[in-house]
Design a protein around this motif. Sequence first.
Motif, PDB file in Angstrom:
ATOM      1  N   LEU A  41      -9.910  -8.800   7.125  1.00  0.00           N
ATOM      2  CA  LEU A  41      -9.689  -8.229   5.791  1.00  0.00           C
ATOM      3  C   LEU A  41     -10.462  -6.934   5.623  1.00  0.00           C
ATOM      4  CD1 LEU A  41      -9.859 -11.345   3.425  1.00  0.00           C
ATOM      5  CD2 LEU A  41      -7.815 -10.088   4.134  1.00  0.00           C
ATOM      6  N   ARG A  42     -11.716  -6.918   6.058  1.00  0.00           N
ATOM      7  CA  ARG A  42     -12.509  -5.695   5.961  1.00  0.00           C
ATOM      8  C   ARG A  42     -11.905  -4.580   6.814  1.00  0.00           C
ATOM      9  NH1 ARG A  42     -16.725  -9.630   5.775  1.00  0.00           N
ATOM     10  NH2 ARG A  42     -16.993  -9.560   8.049  1.00  0.00           N
ATOM     11  N   ASP A  43     -11.273  -4.976   7.908  1.00  0.00           N
ATOM     12  CA  ASP A  43     -10.657  -3.991   8.801  1.00  0.00           C
ATOM     13  C   ASP A  43      -9.346  -3.432   8.257  1.00  0.00           C
ATOM     14  OD1 ASP A  43     -12.722  -4.316  10.610  1.00  0.00           O
ATOM     15  OD2 ASP A  43     -11.627  -5.736  11.888  1.00  0.00           O
ATOM     16  N   VAL A 249      -1.111  -1.647  20.026  1.00  0.00           N
ATOM     17  CA  VAL A 249      -1.068  -0.729  18.892  1.00  0.00           C
ATOM     18  C   VAL A 249      -0.005   0.344  19.112  1.00  0.00           C
ATOM     19  CG1 VAL A 249      -2.365   1.118  17.742  1.00  0.00           C
ATOM     20  CG2 VAL A 249      -3.393  -1.141  18.029  1.00  0.00           C
ATOM     21  N   ALA A 250       0.110   0.843  20.340  1.00  0.00           N
ATOM     22  CA  ALA A 250       1.142   1.840  20.624  1.00  0.00           C
ATOM     23  C   ALA A 250       2.539   1.279  20.359  1.00  0.00           C
ATOM     24  CB  ALA A 250       1.017   2.312  22.078  1.00  0.00           C
ATOM     25  N   VAL A 251       2.783   0.064  20.812  1.00  0.00           N
ATOM     26  CA  VAL A 251       4.093  -0.560  20.601  1.00  0.00           C
ATOM     27  C   VAL A 251       4.298  -0.866  19.118  1.00  0.00           C
ATOM     28  CG1 VAL A 251       5.508  -2.586  21.130  1.00  0.00           C
ATOM     29  CG2 VAL A 251       4.197  -1.480  22.942  1.00  0.00           C
ATOM     30  N   THR A 252       3.251  -1.299  18.439  1.00  0.00           N
ATOM     31  CA  THR A 252       3.357  -1.608  17.015  1.00  0.00           C
ATOM     32  C   THR A 252       3.671  -0.362  16.198  1.00  0.00           C
ATOM     33  OG1 THR A 252       1.867  -3.504  17.236  1.00  0.00           O
ATOM     34  CG2 THR A 252       2.123  -2.568  15.034  1.00  0.00           C
ATOM     35  N   CYS A 253       3.055   0.752  16.539  1.00  0.00           N
ATOM     36  CA  CYS A 253       3.370   2.012  15.849  1.00  0.00           C
ATOM     37  C   CYS A 253       4.823   2.407  16.082  1.00  0.00           C
ATOM     38  CB  CYS A 253       2.431   3.119  16.309  1.00  0.00           C
ATOM     39  SG  CYS A 253       0.751   2.975  15.650  1.00  0.00           S
ATOM     40  N   ALA A 255       7.215   0.269  16.500  1.00  0.00           N
ATOM     41  CA  ALA A 255       7.976  -0.642  15.640  1.00  0.00           C
ATOM     42  C   ALA A 255       8.013  -0.137  14.203  1.00  0.00           C
ATOM     43  CB  ALA A 255       7.371  -2.043  15.697  1.00  0.00           C
ATOM     44  N   ILE A 256       6.894   0.350  13.718  1.00  0.00           N
ATOM     45  CA  ILE A 256       6.845   0.868  12.344  1.00  0.00           C
ATOM     46  C   ILE A 256       7.770   2.076  12.206  1.00  0.00           C
ATOM     47  CG2 ILE A 256       5.361   1.928  10.599  1.00  0.00           C
ATOM     48  CD1 ILE A 256       3.028   0.281  11.891  1.00  0.00           C
ATOM     49  N   GLU A 257       7.702   2.962  13.157  1.00  0.00           N
ATOM     50  CA  GLU A 257       8.579   4.130  13.116  1.00  0.00           C
ATOM     51  C   GLU A 257      10.045   3.716  13.193  1.00  0.00           C
ATOM     52  OE1 GLU A 257       8.802   8.571  15.117  1.00  0.00           O
ATOM     53  OE2 GLU A 257       8.022   6.912  16.299  1.00  0.00           O
ATOM     54  N   ALA A 258      10.311   2.601  13.873  1.00  0.00           N
ATOM     55  CA  ALA A 258      11.686   2.114  14.020  1.00  0.00           C
ATOM     56  C   ALA A 258      12.166   1.311  12.820  1.00  0.00           C
ATOM     57  CB  ALA A 258      11.806   1.269  15.286  1.00  0.00           C
ATOM     58  N   GLY A 259      11.294   1.095  11.824  1.00  0.00           N
ATOM     59  CA  GLY A 259      11.745   0.443  10.604  1.00  0.00           C
ATOM     60  C   GLY A 259      11.111  -0.883  10.263  1.00  0.00           C
ATOM     61  N   ALA A 260      10.137  -1.364  11.050  1.00  0.00           N
ATOM     62  CA  ALA A 260       9.468  -2.624  10.720  1.00  0.00           C
ATOM     63  C   ALA A 260       8.707  -2.488   9.408  1.00  0.00           C
ATOM     64  CB  ALA A 260       8.519  -3.041  11.838  1.00  0.00           C
ATOM     65  N   ASN A 261       8.767  -3.514   8.591  1.00  0.00           N
ATOM     66  CA  ASN A 261       8.076  -3.523   7.300  1.00  0.00           C
ATOM     67  C   ASN A 261       6.728  -4.221   7.347  1.00  0.00           C
ATOM     68  OD1 ASN A 261      11.265  -4.224   6.714  1.00  0.00           O
ATOM     69  ND2 ASN A 261      10.492  -2.516   5.507  1.00  0.00           N
ATOM     70  N   VAL A 262       6.625  -5.222   8.226  1.00  0.00           N
ATOM     71  CA  VAL A 262       5.405  -6.013   8.377  1.00  0.00           C
ATOM     72  C   VAL A 262       5.100  -6.098   9.867  1.00  0.00           C
ATOM     73  CG1 VAL A 262       4.278  -8.237   7.916  1.00  0.00           C
ATOM     74  CG2 VAL A 262       6.084  -7.415   6.379  1.00  0.00           C
ATOM     75  N   VAL A 263       3.842  -5.880  10.241  1.00  0.00           N
ATOM     76  CA  VAL A 263       3.463  -5.975  11.657  1.00  0.00           C
ATOM     77  C   VAL A 263       2.303  -6.945  11.804  1.00  0.00           C
ATOM     78  CG1 VAL A 263       4.347  -3.732  12.388  1.00  0.00           C
ATOM     79  CG2 VAL A 263       2.031  -3.882  11.450  1.00  0.00           C
ATOM     80  N   ARG A 264       2.399  -7.763  12.825  1.00  0.00           N
ATOM     81  CA  ARG A 264       1.404  -8.810  13.078  1.00  0.00           C
ATOM     82  C   ARG A 264       0.574  -8.403  14.293  1.00  0.00           C
ATOM     83  NH1 ARG A 264       0.980 -13.471  16.273  1.00  0.00           N
ATOM     84  NH2 ARG A 264       0.073 -15.301  15.227  1.00  0.00           N
ATOM     85  N   VAL A 265      -0.742  -8.265  14.099  1.00  0.00           N
ATOM     86  CA  VAL A 265      -1.599  -7.757  15.169  1.00  0.00           C
ATOM     87  C   VAL A 265      -2.905  -8.541  15.237  1.00  0.00           C
ATOM     88  CG1 VAL A 265      -0.655  -5.405  15.117  1.00  0.00           C
ATOM     89  CG2 VAL A 265      -2.621  -5.989  13.673  1.00  0.00           C
ATOM     90  N   HIS A 266      -3.517  -8.491  16.417  1.00  0.00           N
ATOM     91  CA  HIS A 266      -4.825  -9.100  16.601  1.00  0.00           C
ATOM     92  C   HIS A 266      -5.954  -8.129  16.228  1.00  0.00           C
ATOM     93  CE1 HIS A 266      -2.157 -11.500  19.164  1.00  0.00           C
ATOM     94  NE2 HIS A 266      -3.049 -12.470  19.086  1.00  0.00           N
ATOM     95  N   ASN A 267      -5.815  -6.867  16.619  1.00  0.00           N
ATOM     96  CA  ASN A 267      -6.869  -5.877  16.394  1.00  0.00           C
ATOM     97  C   ASN A 267      -6.459  -4.981  15.228  1.00  0.00           C
ATOM     98  OD1 ASN A 267      -8.783  -3.797  16.522  1.00  0.00           O
ATOM     99  ND2 ASN A 267      -9.020  -4.041  18.735  1.00  0.00           N
ATOM    100  N   ALA A 269      -8.386  -3.295  13.052  1.00  0.00           N
ATOM    101  CA  ALA A 269      -9.142  -2.047  12.930  1.00  0.00           C
ATOM    102  C   ALA A 269      -8.524  -0.946  13.785  1.00  0.00           C
ATOM    103  CB  ALA A 269     -10.600  -2.272  13.329  1.00  0.00           C
ATOM    104  N   LEU A 270      -8.132  -1.293  15.004  1.00  0.00           N
ATOM    105  CA  LEU A 270      -7.540  -0.293  15.896  1.00  0.00           C
ATOM    106  C   LEU A 270      -6.199   0.183  15.362  1.00  0.00           C
ATOM    107  CD1 LEU A 270      -8.057   1.182  18.562  1.00  0.00           C
ATOM    108  CD2 LEU A 270      -6.813  -0.642  19.736  1.00  0.00           C
ATOM    109  N   LEU A 271      -5.401  -0.727  14.833  1.00  0.00           N
ATOM    110  CA  LEU A 271      -4.111  -0.334  14.258  1.00  0.00           C
ATOM    111  C   LEU A 271      -4.319   0.570  13.048  1.00  0.00           C
ATOM    112  CD1 LEU A 271      -1.030  -0.481  14.097  1.00  0.00           C
ATOM    113  CD2 LEU A 271      -1.312  -2.474  12.607  1.00  0.00           C
ATOM    114  N   ARG A 272      -5.227   0.216  12.151  1.00  0.00           N
ATOM    115  CA  ARG A 272      -5.466   1.036  10.971  1.00  0.00           C
ATOM    116  C   ARG A 272      -5.931   2.444  11.369  1.00  0.00           C
ATOM    117  NH1 ARG A 272      -2.585  -0.219   6.625  1.00  0.00           N
ATOM    118  NH2 ARG A 272      -2.996  -2.307   5.831  1.00  0.00           N
ATOM    119  N   ALA A 273      -6.764   2.541  12.392  1.00  0.00           N
ATOM    120  CA  ALA A 273      -7.215   3.860  12.864  1.00  0.00           C
ATOM    121  C   ALA A 273      -6.032   4.673  13.386  1.00  0.00           C
ATOM    122  CB  ALA A 273      -8.273   3.716  13.947  1.00  0.00           C
TER     123      ALA A 273
END
Length: 281
Positions: A41-43, A249-253, A255-267, A269-273
């Motif tokens: 949550l803090r991340d 994170v690279a693949v998740t980004c 996905a977001i660019e491709a239209g994903a609305n919600v992404v499920r990740v372990h890290n 903080a790295l995704l937010r950065a």
Amino acid sequence: MAGVTKPVTVMGVVNVTPDSFSDGGQYLEVEAAVAHGLQLLRDGADILDVGGEATNPRAQPVTAEQELARVLPVVRRLVAAGATVSIDTTKAAVARAAVAAGARIINDVSGGLFDPDMSCAIGDAIYIVGHLRGRSIAEVFSAEPRIDAADRAADGPRGGLDWQTVADELADRLAALPREVSARAWIDPGLGFGKGADPEANLTLLRHSRELGARLDRPVVVGASRKRFVRRAFGVHDHDLAALDAASVAVTCEAIEAGANVVRVHNVALLRAALALYTQA
């Protein structure tokens, strides 16, 4: 890659399991799981996805009683701390108890195929309808295609289903739900679940997130983090988590660019950065 400008909901993973691939046993104790969730949550996590049964090919199945013993204390503590909690389960009994404890989302990778009683357990929660084929995790992975290098060289990706087929099958799952549940459901194409570990097959499906969402008029959830196809795509060794998280994170980004609305990740903080960087690109 073009800059990511759309808002996205980030779901952080809290595995209360002994045999999840990357962090099995690390958060099995209640205090450790709760502390991890609060850190996510803090991340920058918007949702905490709490699961008590691993869904990798080598994981052992658990009973509903075992799963509940793992997740319920964690769900209660995180809800009390103000978190929006999702319960990651394929069992109606677990979903029902977690919702009663305050979970607001049910993340079912089976889309109701593993437990026909699931539709009766949802209540007022948001239901994430995952895509796969089979009636158990063992069945899902035993039936998935095995693709060798010669196959890929000759014909391109052959391990996965095309997005239209996934959309059709998800539409069937949505139609089987009570109308009010279906209306607020989210959909997940189920990357890695029965699609093989062929990177291009899974990436091709991911790249049609926008079309999938438009076809079914539902928010799309993508969970690529630490999946087998990500490891294979980037040539990451199994336990090099720093490299695996960077690849995830690279693949998740993407996905977001491709239209994903919600992404499920372990890290988280790295995704937010990464999102902060791409938003400014």
